[in-house]
Design a protein around this motif. Sequence first.
Motif: not given
Ligand code: MN
Length: 258
Positions: A69, A73, A79
Amino acid sequence: MPVLEALIAALRSGAIEIVDLTAPLSETTPVIRLPEPFGNTLSFSLREISRYDDRGPGWYWNDIVTGEHTGTHFDAPVHWITGRDGADVAQIPADHLIAPAVVLDFSAQASADPDFLLEVDHIRTWEAEHGPLPADGWLLYRTGWDARSASQQEFLNADETGPHTPGVSIECARWLANEAPVRGFGVETVGTDAGRAHSFDPPFPCHASLLGAGKYGLTQLQNLAALPPTGAVVIAGPLPIIGGSGSPCRALALVERS
Ligand code: MN
């Protein structure tokens, strides 16, 4: 003319312009900083292997150190805990990586109030003028924050109460996740959530809602000012890191110039 031949001709003539939306990667590229006790990412850096020297007389190369990250990105669904059973960054289908994009410009509001939050009504008002958000496309949220990207301090804009950067409201995050036809949400800031979203209830609603719905985030974009409100096509290329939660990403926009 075959479509791809026409595309190349248009790129060469300038009828289609390529706008680079990507932040350059270096040790000074801003990265998010979480308070104690949370873990943090490394900044980007190069580790030289050889440079035309004893370690490799004819060649220059580096290892790279980066977080997933870091810089411009891509956030994959996995995530966030709400998307833990969703796709990792390597599982995102390639045909999701080229998609139409619209740009909603709230740079004036974010300049006046760094804690500005995008609301559903803002998007509805924009749609009344420009038409619906693109199906399976990107909503790119322009805030002018890319102008701060040369400085970690200005980019994170933190004081004793934490970071102050624009984002979206809880309700708007839910709407983007569950009602809007877009597949992803792109921002100029360090993350898709507002700087003060750590104190929202639930915290980080944009991450929680969008990634939980299997949608994507795209962050630290630059040059959104060069894109029209509608009609651009974005090519976003995260690395296919097996099991990865995200990846630094080259993001390019194709824009038709008349
Ligand atoms: Mn991120």
